[in-house]
Motif scaffolding. Structure first.
Motif, mmCIF file in Angstrom:
data_model
loop_
_atom_site.group_PDB
_atom_site.id
_atom_site.type_symbol
_atom_site.label_atom_id
_atom_site.label_comp_id
_atom_site.label_asym_id
_atom_site.label_seq_id
_atom_site.Cartn_x
_atom_site.Cartn_y
_atom_site.Cartn_z
ATOM 1 N N VAL A 1 0.829 -1.210 0.000
ATOM 2 C CA VAL A 1 0.000 0.000 0.000
ATOM 3 C C VAL A 1 0.867 1.265 0.000
ATOM 4 O O VAL A 1 0.526 2.269 -0.650
ATOM 5 N N LEU A 2 1.988 1.219 0.695
ATOM 6 C CA LEU A 2 2.857 2.400 0.725
ATOM 7 C C LEU A 2 3.561 2.605 -0.612
ATOM 8 O O LEU A 2 3.693 3.745 -1.089
ATOM 9 N N MET A 3 4.019 1.522 -1.225
ATOM 10 C CA MET A 3 4.719 1.668 -2.502
ATOM 11 C C MET A 3 3.771 2.125 -3.606
ATOM 12 O O MET A 3 4.140 2.920 -4.473
ATOM 13 N N GLU A 4 2.533 1.637 -3.574
ATOM 14 C CA GLU A 4 1.561 2.097 -4.564
ATOM 15 C C GLU A 4 1.194 3.567 -4.324
ATOM 16 O O GLU A 4 1.008 4.336 -5.273
ATOM 17 N N ALA A 5 1.113 3.962 -3.057
ATOM 18 C CA ALA A 5 0.901 5.382 -2.749
ATOM 19 C C ALA A 5 2.090 6.206 -3.228
ATOM 20 O O ALA A 5 1.920 7.330 -3.722
ATOM 21 N N GLY A 6 3.290 5.640 -3.094
ATOM 22 C CA GLY A 6 4.489 6.330 -3.560
ATOM 23 C C GLY A 6 4.493 6.551 -5.054
ATOM 24 O O GLY A 6 5.010 7.560 -5.548
ATOM 25 N N LEU A 7 3.889 5.623 -5.808
ATOM 26 C CA LEU A 7 3.729 5.831 -7.248
ATOM 27 C C LEU A 7 2.860 7.055 -7.511
ATOM 28 O O LEU A 7 3.189 7.909 -8.332
ATOM 29 N N GLY A 8 1.734 7.132 -6.801
ATOM 30 C CA GLY A 8 0.807 8.229 -7.017
ATOM 31 C C GLY A 8 1.391 9.581 -6.656
ATOM 32 O O GLY A 8 1.103 10.582 -7.317
ATOM 33 N N MET A 9 2.201 9.628 -5.619
ATOM 34 C CA MET A 9 2.764 10.920 -5.215
ATOM 35 C C MET A 9 4.003 11.291 -6.016
ATOM 36 O O MET A 9 4.515 12.404 -5.910
ATOM 37 N N GLY A 10 4.505 10.346 -6.815
ATOM 38 C CA GLY A 10 5.653 10.645 -7.661
ATOM 39 C C GLY A 10 6.995 10.299 -7.052
ATOM 40 O O GLY A 10 8.038 10.722 -7.557
ATOM 41 N N ALA A 11 6.992 9.510 -5.978
ATOM 42 C CA ALA A 11 8.252 9.136 -5.322
ATOM 43 C C ALA A 11 8.914 7.932 -5.982
ATOM 44 O O ALA A 11 10.124 7.746 -5.855
ATOM 45 N N PHE A 12 8.120 7.103 -6.684
ATOM 46 C CA PHE A 12 8.637 5.881 -7.298
ATOM 47 C C PHE A 12 8.208 5.773 -8.757
ATOM 48 O O PHE A 12 7.228 6.388 -9.184
ATOM 49 N N LEU A 13 8.948 4.928 -9.488
ATOM 50 C CA LEU A 13 8.558 4.471 -10.816
ATOM 51 C C LEU A 13 8.363 2.969 -10.759
ATOM 52 O O LEU A 13 8.968 2.286 -9.922
ATOM 53 N N LEU A 14 7.534 2.426 -11.654
ATOM 54 C CA LEU A 14 7.272 0.993 -11.704
ATOM 55 C C LEU A 14 7.458 0.495 -13.130
ATOM 56 O O LEU A 14 6.784 0.962 -14.047
ATOM 57 N N ASN A 15 8.374 -0.442 -13.303
ATOM 58 C CA ASN A 15 8.610 -1.069 -14.600
ATOM 59 C C ASN A 15 8.839 -2.562 -14.387
ATOM 60 O O ASN A 15 9.744 -2.959 -13.657
ATOM 61 N N GLU A 16 7.962 -3.358 -15.007
ATOM 62 C CA GLU A 16 8.073 -4.819 -14.935
ATOM 63 C C GLU A 16 8.159 -5.301 -13.485
ATOM 64 O O GLU A 16 9.046 -6.080 -13.120
ATOM 65 N N ASP A 17 7.240 -4.829 -12.655
ATOM 66 C CA ASP A 17 7.126 -5.214 -11.246
ATOM 67 C C ASP A 17 8.289 -4.741 -10.379
ATOM 68 O O ASP A 17 8.404 -5.148 -9.223
ATOM 69 N N LYS A 18 9.158 -3.906 -10.921
ATOM 70 C CA LYS A 18 10.305 -3.389 -10.152
ATOM 71 C C LYS A 18 10.097 -1.899 -9.860
ATOM 72 O O LYS A 18 9.849 -1.103 -10.776
ATOM 73 N N TYR A 19 10.220 -1.549 -8.603
ATOM 74 C CA TYR A 19 10.097 -0.161 -8.174
ATOM 75 C C TYR A 19 11.478 0.483 -8.078
ATOM 76 O O TYR A 19 12.426 -0.121 -7.559
ATOM 77 N N THR A 20 11.589 1.709 -8.577
ATOM 78 C CA THR A 20 12.805 2.509 -8.410
ATOM 79 C C THR A 20 12.411 3.880 -7.875
ATOM 80 O O THR A 20 11.278 4.333 -8.041
ATOM 81 N N ILE A 21 13.350 4.535 -7.232
ATOM 82 C CA ILE A 21 13.077 5.840 -6.636
ATOM 83 C C ILE A 21 13.243 6.935 -7.681
ATOM 84 O O ILE A 21 14.080 6.838 -8.581
ATOM 85 N N THR A 22 12.421 7.963 -7.602
ATOM 86 C CA THR A 22 12.522 9.120 -8.490
ATOM 87 C C THR A 22 13.362 10.213 -7.819
ATOM 88 O O THR A 22 13.757 10.094 -6.660
ATOM 89 N N LYS A 23 13.590 11.287 -8.558
ATOM 90 C CA LYS A 23 14.302 12.431 -7.967
ATOM 91 C C LYS A 23 13.534 12.978 -6.775
ATOM 92 O O LYS A 23 14.113 13.323 -5.733
ATOM 93 N N MET A 24 12.218 13.063 -6.897
ATOM 94 C CA MET A 24 11.417 13.558 -5.783
ATOM 95 C C MET A 24 11.522 12.642 -4.575
ATOM 96 O O MET A 24 11.657 13.096 -3.429
ATOM 97 N N GLY A 25 11.479 11.337 -4.813
ATOM 98 C CA GLY A 25 11.651 10.379 -3.723
ATOM 99 C C GLY A 25 13.004 10.526 -3.046
ATOM 100 O O GLY A 25 13.125 10.432 -1.817
#
Length: 356
Positions: free
Chosen positions: A69-93
């Protein structure tokens, strides 16, 4: 400030922005949770390779559900990216995790402001800091500072000092280039500016004026540094108009102090500054004005900080538009000899004032 002169969003963008406001408290709490429980760090450590929810849960010690739930929320706020089930941190994160300015702001909002801001509407209606009741019964937060819970004190002082400390070394030469030697530090707080002055040159003397509780906090540090002969104290309630300021000083310094008062109170304080200095004296004012910021994000932070003053500090002050502030200066009989903007990361403005 051209940022505020026209509406730059399309209708779709505006509606999206409105949803971010609606869910702003949820987004804040999710980001703060990920900072504290290590999830942001785990995803940052995964680097460009990224990390799955399962791996992040295992490495952070969270449940699969909690991480998800936190990682999906992080996608919405722009803290993470999601590609092929892998999460990476963004500049904002990354900034949420590692930027000192962001961390100071978040801890201040979390520990000092969050609960009290629920009383903002009531504070607007009454002109009193109704949110301060979450900590106790005081008229202003300044009376309460020495009695607040340790974590709240820590976050308050870290916020206050972060914005001032980076600017102090930059403005010291500007202030003492005027030739002043004996100054009053009004709102001296923990004594950081006064100590900086005494350490800057051996022939500078400072008198700290502040509430008794703040003065006692400064005294301990100054005794420890052996500066009692250079820094003296004048405990006073600045809002008591019968309390005149001591004479015999050629300068008065106020850093992030006058924003703690209403327009009329600022004018009253400045009138007493006028009376305290001679014809050749100076009044130095260091402030963050929202209309003098270089970046839109900085102006936004200053504008939002105003609501802390409304709900918790005293109910009637703010971070000012410089035009409002300058009127107070002129109404007190002072003129601005020089204005220096964009000082330090905090975006301070130094106003060097004389008698008109």
């Amino acid at each position: 400030m051209n940022h505020f002169s026209k509406d730059r969003l399309t209708a779709v963008e505006a509606k999206e922005a409105a949803q971010r406001v609606a869910f702003g408290p949820v987004m804040f709490q999710a980001a703060q949770a990920m900072r504290k429980n290590g999830l942001l760090q785990v995803i940052r450590d995964a680097g460009k390779a990224g990390i799955t929810i399962e791996e992040a849960a295992s490495r952070s010690g969270l449940s699969h559900y909690g991480a998800r739930v936190l990682m999906e929320a992080g996608l919405g706020m722009g803290a993470f990216l999601l590609n092929e089930d892998k999460y990476t941190i963004t500049k904002m994160g990354f900034f949420l995790l590692s930027d000192p300015l962001t961390n100071v702001n978040m801890n201040f909002i979390d520990d000092v402001c969050y609960d009290g801001l629920a009383s903002l509407e009531e504070s607007i209606a009454t002109g009193k800091p109704e949110g301060l009741k979450v900590f106790g019964e005081w008229n202003t937060i300044y009376e309460a500072l020495s009695k607040l819970p340790p974590q709240v004190q820590k976050s308050w002082f870290e916020f206050d000092h972060y914005y001032s400390d980076g600017s102090f070394p930059l403005v010291l030469p500007m202030v003492f280039a005027t030739g002043v030697k004996k100054i009053i530090d009004i709102g001296g707080n923990t004594g950081k500016w006064s100590i900086s002055c005494a350490q800057y040159a051996p022939d500078i003397y400072v008198t700290i004026m502040d509430l008794p509780g703040q003065v006692s906090m400064a005294q301990a540090k100054i005794r420890e540094l052996g500066l009692e002969d250079r820094i003296t104290f004048h405990p006073v309630n600045i809002l008591d108009e019968n309390q005149q300021f001591p004479k015999g000083h050629d300068g008065i310094w106020m850093s992030q102090f006058l924003d703690c008062f209403s327009d009329s109170e600022i004018t009253s304080i400045l009138k007493r500054c006028y009376e305290a200095i001679d014809e050749n004296g100076y009044v130095f004012i260091l402030e963050n004005f929202w209309d003098c910021q270089r970046f839109e994000g900085a102006a936004f932070s200053v504008q939002m900080t105003s609501l802390y003053f409304t709900a918790l500090a005293n109910g009637n002050s703010q971070m000012y538009d410089s035009k409002v502030f300058k009127k107070c200066i002129h109404d007190a009989g002072l003129c601005i000899e020089e204005q220096i903007d964009h000082i330090g990361e905090g975006g301070h403005t130094l106003l060097i004032c004389r008698k008109a």
